[in-house]
Design a protein around this motif. Structure first.
Motif, PDB file in Angstrom:
ATOM      1  N   TRP A  82       1.655  -5.185 -10.935  1.00  0.00           N
ATOM      2  CA  TRP A  82       0.240  -4.912 -10.734  1.00  0.00           C
ATOM      3  C   TRP A  82      -0.631  -5.723 -11.690  1.00  0.00           C
ATOM      4  CZ3 TRP A  82       0.005   1.189 -10.307  1.00  0.00           C
ATOM      5  CH2 TRP A  82       0.749   1.579  -9.180  1.00  0.00           C
ATOM      6  N   GLU A  90      -5.956   3.099  -3.979  1.00  0.00           N
ATOM      7  CA  GLU A  90      -4.906   4.077  -4.261  1.00  0.00           C
ATOM      8  C   GLU A  90      -5.094   4.715  -5.634  1.00  0.00           C
ATOM      9  OE1 GLU A  90      -2.991   5.143  -1.937  1.00  0.00           O
ATOM     10  OE2 GLU A  90      -3.896   3.657  -0.609  1.00  0.00           O
ATOM     11  N   LEU A 133      -4.916  -1.690  -4.305  1.00  0.00           N
ATOM     12  CA  LEU A 133      -4.504  -1.027  -5.534  1.00  0.00           C
ATOM     13  C   LEU A 133      -5.604  -0.120  -6.066  1.00  0.00           C
ATOM     14  CD1 LEU A 133      -2.358  -0.674  -7.680  1.00  0.00           C
ATOM     15  CD2 LEU A 133      -3.195  -2.755  -8.804  1.00  0.00           C
ATOM     16  N   THR A 159       2.664   1.688  -3.393  1.00  0.00           N
ATOM     17  CA  THR A 159       1.712   2.053  -4.444  1.00  0.00           C
ATOM     18  C   THR A 159       1.315   3.517  -4.328  1.00  0.00           C
ATOM     19  OG1 THR A 159       0.818  -0.200  -4.524  1.00  0.00           O
ATOM     20  CG2 THR A 159      -0.557   1.558  -5.420  1.00  0.00           C
ATOM     21  N   ARG A 197       0.823  -1.201   0.000  1.00  0.00           N
ATOM     22  CA  ARG A 197       0.000   0.000   0.000  1.00  0.00           C
ATOM     23  C   ARG A 197       0.863   1.260   0.000  1.00  0.00           C
ATOM     24  NH1 ARG A 197      -4.818   1.150   4.400  1.00  0.00           N
ATOM     25  NH2 ARG A 197      -5.760   2.917   3.334  1.00  0.00           N
TER      26      ARG A 197
END
Length: 389
Positions: free
Chosen positions: A52, A77, A74, A16, A13
């Motif tokens: 990703w 974010e 993901l 990202t 996290r």
């Protein structure tokens, strides 16, 4: 349920968020949206290098074996940073359908290419007049000596214009409104007889309406088994709806934080706006809605992880509906509050607040709006009660 992230998930996290804040700052976003399709190919290759694109796929297909939690992180974010990209179309929808419905040979051939960034996919399932009902598929696939002949139309196919291949939900048997007889086909974007009307969406993305005029595809274009495409389609759309809820939560948090910063710095009548108690109360309401939305997403994501590989039961589908309904209502409310906190400035293109609200509006109209999911929740409750009885 334990909603605490593992150390690896927290690191994911943080990295990202740091990457997106550096590479996709709002000041750079306008330049990205000026590109033909609203994203940069260099960003896509960066996503592949970061893992990703391969994250949700099993290791035997060169994936990273990630869980729904990593996808949630993901997407949240991405929401915080208003990222526009074919990620949802290619990885969550396209790759998800291949993973759910494809044969071992198809998965081994396609998923590694998706994970490496070599292959972009799009999913064509919606049709005009069908609303959000996945059974309302009228596009026909008629079997012949050469394979199948596809005839019909699809609407709002996300990022079809950049896709290498399109997965099409077509009816090989039955009538619209029936679950049986839905099949999935993998076709080339430039297939003979396929016509496309491409357009940009209000949130900066890209979509297309597709006309299939006697498009001939070989028998091996069939993804999985004939007539067995509805359940994989339902599962993937449910997962995509949860992913969009996570993105909406990211948008909500960004609006909350930016509104708080604005109220703490902006002055009126010689005082900081944040010193007015009425505005403090409204900002707390926004914070509580963000927390509620995140809790609902955590709940349904945990349920998805626990039922991985199993059929979706009514309870899980109800959780999806509950999240999409409540997050949709609260995201719209938070977006409106954010604009009001900023006054007339909230509508300026130079500030991100209005752009966040556009994204919320687009999310709410994708895979079912709040009203649809409220009705669907009631229907699932009735079905469950009838089953018990």
């Amino acid at each position: 349920m334990d909603f605490t992230f593992t150390e690896e998930q927290q690191l994911f996290r943080n990295s990202t968020r740091r990457f997106l804040e550096e590479q996709y700052a709002f000041e750079k976003r306008a330049g990205v949206l000026e590109q033909a399709h609203g994203f940069l190919e260099s960003h896509w290759q960066n996503f592949a290098e970061l893992g990703w694109l391969a994250m949700p796929f099993a290791e035997e297909y060169d994936g990273l074996g990630g869980s729904p939690v990593e996808t949630m992180i993901l997407m949240e974010e991405m929401g915080r940073n208003l990222l526009t990209s074919p990620y949802l179309a290619t990885v969550v929808l396209g790759g998800g359908i291949v993973a759910e419905a494809g044969s071992e040979q198809q998965k081994s051939a396609l998923l590694p290419q998706v994970g490496s960034g070599e292959l972009k996919l799009a999913l064509a399932f919606a049709e005009q007049g069908g609303g959000y009902d996945l059974t309302q598929i009228r596009l026909r696939a008629i079997k012949n000596d050469s394979g199948y002949l596809l005839d019909g139309t699809k609407t709002t196919v996300f990022y079809s214009v950049v896709a290498d291949k399109i997965i099409v939900a077509a009816r090989t048997a039955g009538q619209a409104g029936e679950r049986e007889g839905v099949s999935l086909f993998l076709i080339d974007r430039d297939a003979a007889g396929l016509q496309s009307r491409d357009y940009r969406t209000q949130d900066g993305g890209s979509a297309s309406d597709l006309d299939f005029k006697a498009v001939q595809v070989p028998e091996e274009a069939l993804l999985g088994r004939e007539g067995q495409g509805f359940l994989p389609l339902q599962r993937v759309i449910a997962k995509a709806a949860v992913a969009l809820c996570a993105e909406a939560v990211g948008v909500m948090w960004a609006i909350s934080e930016q509104s708080g910063d604005f109220l703490r710095t902006r002055e009126q009548f010689g005082q900081k706006l944040g010193s007015f108690q009425a505005l403090q109360h409204r900002l707390v309401d926004v914070y509580m809605k963000c927390q509620l939305g995140q809790s609902l997403v955590y709940d349904v994501v945990c349920a998805l992880g626990q039922q991985a590989g199993e059929p979706f039961g009514p309870e899980l589908l109800r959780k999806v509906c509950a999240a999409k309904y409540q997050v949709g209502l609260d995201a719209r409310s938070v977006g409106q509050e954010g604009i009001q906190f900023h006054g007339a400035m909230g509508m300026m293109t130079e500030l991100p607040i209005g752009h966040y609200y556009k994204r919320i509006t687009a999310i709410n109209s994708t895979f079912g709006d709040p009203r649809f999911h409220l009705r669907r929740y009631r229907e699932l409750m009735i079905q469950d009660q009838e089953t018990v009885a």
